[in-house]
Motif scaffolding. Structure first.
Motif, PDB file in Angstrom:
ATOM      1  N   ILE A 110       0.847  -1.207   0.000  1.00  0.00           N
ATOM      2  CA  ILE A 110       0.000   0.000   0.000  1.00  0.00           C
ATOM      3  C   ILE A 110       0.883   1.258   0.000  1.00  0.00           C
ATOM      4  CG2 ILE A 110      -1.647   1.366   1.356  1.00  0.00           C
ATOM      5  CD1 ILE A 110      -2.927  -1.208   2.282  1.00  0.00           C
ATOM      6  N   LEU A 111       1.874   1.290   0.892  1.00  0.00           N
ATOM      7  CA  LEU A 111       2.748   2.470   0.975  1.00  0.00           C
ATOM      8  C   LEU A 111       3.543   2.663  -0.312  1.00  0.00           C
ATOM      9  CD1 LEU A 111       4.209   2.208   4.603  1.00  0.00           C
ATOM     10  CD2 LEU A 111       2.639   3.957   3.739  1.00  0.00           C
ATOM     11  N   GLY A 112       4.121   1.568  -0.824  1.00  0.00           N
ATOM     12  CA  GLY A 112       4.922   1.654  -2.055  1.00  0.00           C
ATOM     13  C   GLY A 112       4.084   2.171  -3.218  1.00  0.00           C
ATOM     14  N   ASP A 113       2.864   1.640  -3.359  1.00  0.00           N
ATOM     15  CA  ASP A 113       1.982   2.082  -4.449  1.00  0.00           C
ATOM     16  C   ASP A 113       1.579   3.544  -4.258  1.00  0.00           C
ATOM     17  OD1 ASP A 113       2.143  -0.434  -5.453  1.00  0.00           O
ATOM     18  OD2 ASP A 113       0.120  -1.062  -4.905  1.00  0.00           O
ATOM     19  N   HIS A 114       1.338   3.920  -3.013  1.00  0.00           N
ATOM     20  CA  HIS A 114       0.924   5.301  -2.741  1.00  0.00           C
ATOM     21  C   HIS A 114       2.018   6.287  -3.178  1.00  0.00           C
ATOM     22  CE1 HIS A 114      -1.130   8.627  -0.847  1.00  0.00           C
ATOM     23  NE2 HIS A 114      -0.028   8.933  -0.186  1.00  0.00           N
ATOM     24  N   PHE A 115       3.254   5.993  -2.790  1.00  0.00           N
ATOM     25  CA  PHE A 115       4.352   6.904  -3.134  1.00  0.00           C
ATOM     26  C   PHE A 115       4.740   6.800  -4.620  1.00  0.00           C
ATOM     27  CE2 PHE A 115       4.863   7.128   1.461  1.00  0.00           C
ATOM     28  CZ  PHE A 115       5.262   8.444   1.657  1.00  0.00           C
ATOM     29  N   ALA A 116       4.274   5.763  -5.296  1.00  0.00           N
ATOM     30  CA  ALA A 116       4.528   5.668  -6.741  1.00  0.00           C
ATOM     31  C   ALA A 116       3.372   6.266  -7.539  1.00  0.00           C
ATOM     32  CB  ALA A 116       4.731   4.209  -7.139  1.00  0.00           C
ATOM     33  N   GLY A 117       2.378   6.814  -6.850  1.00  0.00           N
ATOM     34  CA  GLY A 117       1.158   7.264  -7.518  1.00  0.00           C
ATOM     35  C   GLY A 117       1.043   8.767  -7.672  1.00  0.00           C
ATOM     36  N   PRO A 118      -0.144   9.217  -8.089  1.00  0.00           N
ATOM     37  CA  PRO A 118      -0.351  10.627  -8.453  1.00  0.00           C
ATOM     38  C   PRO A 118      -0.215  11.617  -7.293  1.00  0.00           C
ATOM     39  CG  PRO A 118      -2.424   9.406  -8.522  1.00  0.00           C
ATOM     40  CD  PRO A 118      -1.351   8.398  -8.350  1.00  0.00           C
ATOM     41  N   VAL A 119      -0.587  11.232  -6.065  1.00  0.00           N
ATOM     42  CA  VAL A 119      -0.463  12.179  -4.949  1.00  0.00           C
ATOM     43  C   VAL A 119       1.004  12.556  -4.763  1.00  0.00           C
ATOM     44  CG1 VAL A 119      -0.818  12.589  -2.487  1.00  0.00           C
ATOM     45  CG2 VAL A 119      -2.475  11.226  -3.739  1.00  0.00           C
ATOM     46  N   ASP A 191       9.226   1.500 -12.010  1.00  0.00           N
ATOM     47  CA  ASP A 191      10.252   0.836 -11.209  1.00  0.00           C
ATOM     48  C   ASP A 191       9.623  -0.265 -10.337  1.00  0.00           C
ATOM     49  OD1 ASP A 191      12.999   0.742 -10.355  1.00  0.00           O
ATOM     50  OD2 ASP A 191      12.432   1.791  -8.508  1.00  0.00           O
ATOM     51  N   GLY A 192       8.430  -0.706 -10.749  1.00  0.00           N
ATOM     52  CA  GLY A 192       7.636  -1.606  -9.907  1.00  0.00           C
ATOM     53  C   GLY A 192       8.316  -2.929  -9.582  1.00  0.00           C
ATOM     54  N   PHE A 193       9.011  -3.503 -10.545  1.00  0.00           N
ATOM     55  CA  PHE A 193       9.633  -4.815 -10.337  1.00  0.00           C
ATOM     56  C   PHE A 193      10.721  -4.725  -9.259  1.00  0.00           C
ATOM     57  CE2 PHE A 193      12.900  -8.006 -11.484  1.00  0.00           C
ATOM     58  CZ  PHE A 193      12.138  -9.145 -11.324  1.00  0.00           C
ATOM     59  N   ARG A 194      11.597  -3.733  -9.422  1.00  0.00           N
ATOM     60  CA  ARG A 194      12.671  -3.534  -8.452  1.00  0.00           C
ATOM     61  C   ARG A 194      12.071  -3.194  -7.079  1.00  0.00           C
ATOM     62  NH1 ARG A 194      16.584   0.412  -6.519  1.00  0.00           N
ATOM     63  NH2 ARG A 194      14.967   1.962  -6.801  1.00  0.00           N
ATOM     64  N   ARG A 195      11.046  -2.329  -7.077  1.00  0.00           N
ATOM     65  CA  ARG A 195      10.434  -1.913  -5.813  1.00  0.00           C
ATOM     66  C   ARG A 195       9.875  -3.112  -5.041  1.00  0.00           C
ATOM     67  NH1 ARG A 195       7.108   1.619  -7.736  1.00  0.00           N
ATOM     68  NH2 ARG A 195       5.166   0.474  -7.759  1.00  0.00           N
ATOM     69  N   ARG A 196       9.203  -4.013  -5.757  1.00  0.00           N
ATOM     70  CA  ARG A 196       8.605  -5.168  -5.071  1.00  0.00           C
ATOM     71  C   ARG A 196       9.677  -6.028  -4.401  1.00  0.00           C
ATOM     72  NH1 ARG A 196       4.822  -4.381  -9.034  1.00  0.00           N
ATOM     73  NH2 ARG A 196       5.940  -5.496 -10.668  1.00  0.00           N
ATOM     74  N   LYS A 197      10.800  -6.216  -5.081  1.00  0.00           N
ATOM     75  CA  LYS A 197      11.864  -7.053  -4.503  1.00  0.00           C
ATOM     76  C   LYS A 197      12.483  -6.380  -3.266  1.00  0.00           C
ATOM     77  CE  LYS A 197      14.770  -9.188  -7.197  1.00  0.00           C
ATOM     78  NZ  LYS A 197      15.725  -9.375  -8.321  1.00  0.00           N
ATOM     79  N   ILE A 198      12.657  -5.059  -3.349  1.00  0.00           N
ATOM     80  CA  ILE A 198      13.214  -4.329  -2.204  1.00  0.00           C
ATOM     81  C   ILE A 198      12.243  -4.382  -1.024  1.00  0.00           C
ATOM     82  CG2 ILE A 198      13.878  -2.025  -1.391  1.00  0.00           C
ATOM     83  CD1 ILE A 198      14.992  -1.494  -4.220  1.00  0.00           C
ATOM     84  N   LEU A 199      10.958  -4.230  -1.314  1.00  0.00           N
ATOM     85  CA  LEU A 199       9.979  -4.249  -0.221  1.00  0.00           C
ATOM     86  C   LEU A 199       9.814  -5.649   0.367  1.00  0.00           C
ATOM     87  CD1 LEU A 199       7.300  -1.676  -1.486  1.00  0.00           C
ATOM     88  CD2 LEU A 199       9.106  -1.339   0.217  1.00  0.00           C
ATOM     89  N   ASP A 200      10.018  -6.689  -0.460  1.00  0.00           N
ATOM     90  CA  ASP A 200      10.048  -8.059   0.083  1.00  0.00           C
ATOM     91  C   ASP A 200      11.117  -8.159   1.173  1.00  0.00           C
ATOM     92  OD1 ASP A 200       8.079  -9.060  -1.578  1.00  0.00           O
ATOM     93  OD2 ASP A 200       9.475  -9.929  -3.043  1.00  0.00           O
ATOM     94  N   ARG A 201      12.285  -7.634   0.841  1.00  0.00           N
ATOM     95  CA  ARG A 201      13.415  -7.699   1.779  1.00  0.00           C
ATOM     96  C   ARG A 201      13.150  -6.827   2.998  1.00  0.00           C
ATOM     97  NH1 ARG A 201      16.260  -8.804   4.973  1.00  0.00           N
ATOM     98  NH2 ARG A 201      18.532  -9.072   5.089  1.00  0.00           N
TER      99      ARG A 201
END
Lengths: 211, 211
Positions: A110-119, A191-201
């Motif tokens: 949720i946080l990652g998507d929020h900061f990657a979004g329009p707001v 940058d979604g692919f990289r972001r998901r892997k970083i957030l997994d970690r």
């Protein structure tokens, strides 16, 4: 009670004419804010002239100045307007969060998507313009501080973090700063692919750190 | 070998006149880049007009266009110029890094200060402008990718991180994204106190994660 809260509805005659006027005024305000948000995201802060806003919103310059006397007031209200719209979406996503082991990772999505979004994109335009624009700086710094505190409080709550434990507050802060950095990395390309892997970690770090 | 590498110095006559000309040209280029860096940091991307640059550098429009035909070429060269200057400072700081237990925290100080400094501020102006400027976007995206890879490689090296271990690569990436987020938080006000506490906590995570 309703009468007291909304005021003025005891006098019957002006109400019938005033309510549509108020509605028109509110609709006009919404159109101005929507147009400003659209321009901030499409053309950036420098490309968001008040003339373009009034054209796109279909609102006269006079009416626009009545609602928002300055560009600073207009753009800040626009970012707040967008944030309020997204808050409803966020609240739903938070409502649907799983309990237990999968919760932390879901919060990070949720946080990652929020900061990657329009707001974030719209807010970023203001933050960066404010760095070199004195008129904007004061207003944005105050808004940013308030928003930052609120986002922090919400994150603590959804993570169920106990900030009285040493180091927990800093981990929550780091989480938000990380997501801000990931949001920035996402502005030039997906940058979604990289972001998901970083957030997994990061979820592993948080699970250990918040235990 | 020197003759081959730098070319042309076999012919004695033109050299004596050409060298000062080349030096003047190089000095002019430096002044243009310094002026552009100064304007990007003081006035942002939108406020950095090529006219202002030539005025501040004391270089004619014609000479400026000879060196940098477009604003995009000028601003990218300026950020690269600033980065090269700071790389020397960074290299010294890296040379002085302690070995052993205190190293990770010291690396984080260098990274945190770097992203809170002028290179990040100038680069941020380009990244954000590139979001809504097609001419800038392609050039900045390519530069950002190259720079990102280089910063990552350097960070792995100074941390002595073994990226063949699972999760280590993502921890290094998270470190840089965290520092980027902290850099952004530092643009509106000095965020150094909060940053130091967050990096103290992050050092503990990294020590465990990189072990």
């Amino acid at each position: 009670m309703t009468v007291c809260l909304f005021g003025g509805s005891i006098a019957a005659v002006p109400t019938t004419t005033r309510v549509p006027q108020e509605e028109r005024s509110r609709a006009m305000r919404q159109r101005l804010l929507d147009a400003t948000v659209g321009l901030l995201i499409e053309k950036g802060y420098a490309g968001t002239s008040t003339t373009l806003v009034s054209q796109r919103a279909g609102v006269s310059r006079g009416a626009q100045l009545h609602h928002f006397p300055t560009k600073v007031q207009l753009v800040l209200a626009a970012v707040e307007h967008l944030r309020e719209q997204r808050t409803a979406v966020l609240a739903e996503a938070i409502e649907d969060l799983p309990r237990g082991k999968k919760r932390i990772r879901a919060v990070l999505t949720i946080l990652g998507d929020h900061f990657a979004g329009p707001v974030f994109a719209a807010a970023l335009e203001l933050w960066v313009a404010a760095r070199t624009d004195d008129a904007l700086h004061e207003a944005v710094a105050a808004y940013e501080q308030r928003l930052g505190r609120e986002t922090h409080r919400l994150t603590v709550e959804v993570l169920g973090a106990d900030e009285s434990e040493p180091g927990v507050r800093e981990l929550v802060q780091a989480t938000l700063d990380l997501c801000r950095g990931l949001g920035l990395a996402n502005t030039l390309a997906d940058d979604g692919f990289r972001r998901r892997k970083i957030l997994d970690r990061w979820a592993v770090v948080l699970e250990e750190g918040l235990r």
